[in-house]
Design a protein around this motif. Structure first.
Motif: not given
Length: 90
Positions: A16-19, A21-25, A34-37, A42-46
């Motif tokens: 995952m590294r620091r991808k 969130v736009t890289e999440l399917p 919305h997630l960023q606000t 990052e995907s790792r936050d999800i």
């Protein structure tokens, strides 16, 4: 077995590294915004939220829907990617 997108295959095949969130399917530009606000950059936050709900599909999908404004298909895509990624790497 359903087919997976290139985005899904790419996401689940590497660390995952620091991808972003736009890289999440299932997460496009609008959902990512919305997630960023809400502080999920990052995907790792999800991934952290996926682990908090202990991989429970409905709770995770509810989280994505309420925080990203994603629809049912998108939340399902995101859940399947997160599940497969954790199966592969954790």
């Amino acid at each position: 077995m359903s087919s997976t997108s290139k985005k899904h295959a790419s996401f689940v095949s590497e660390p995952m590294r620091r991808k972003p969130v736009t890289e999440l399917p299932g997460i496009g530009k609008t959902a990512a915004s919305h997630l960023q606000t809400r502080g999920y950059e990052e995907s790792r936050d999800i991934l952290g939220q996926y682990l908090v709900v202990k991989g429970d599909e409905q709770r995770f999908r509810d989280f994505v829907m309420s925080n990203a404004g994603a629809n049912s298909k998108s939340t399902g895509d995101c859940y399947r990617a997160m599940k497969e990624w954790t199966d592969n790497f954790l």
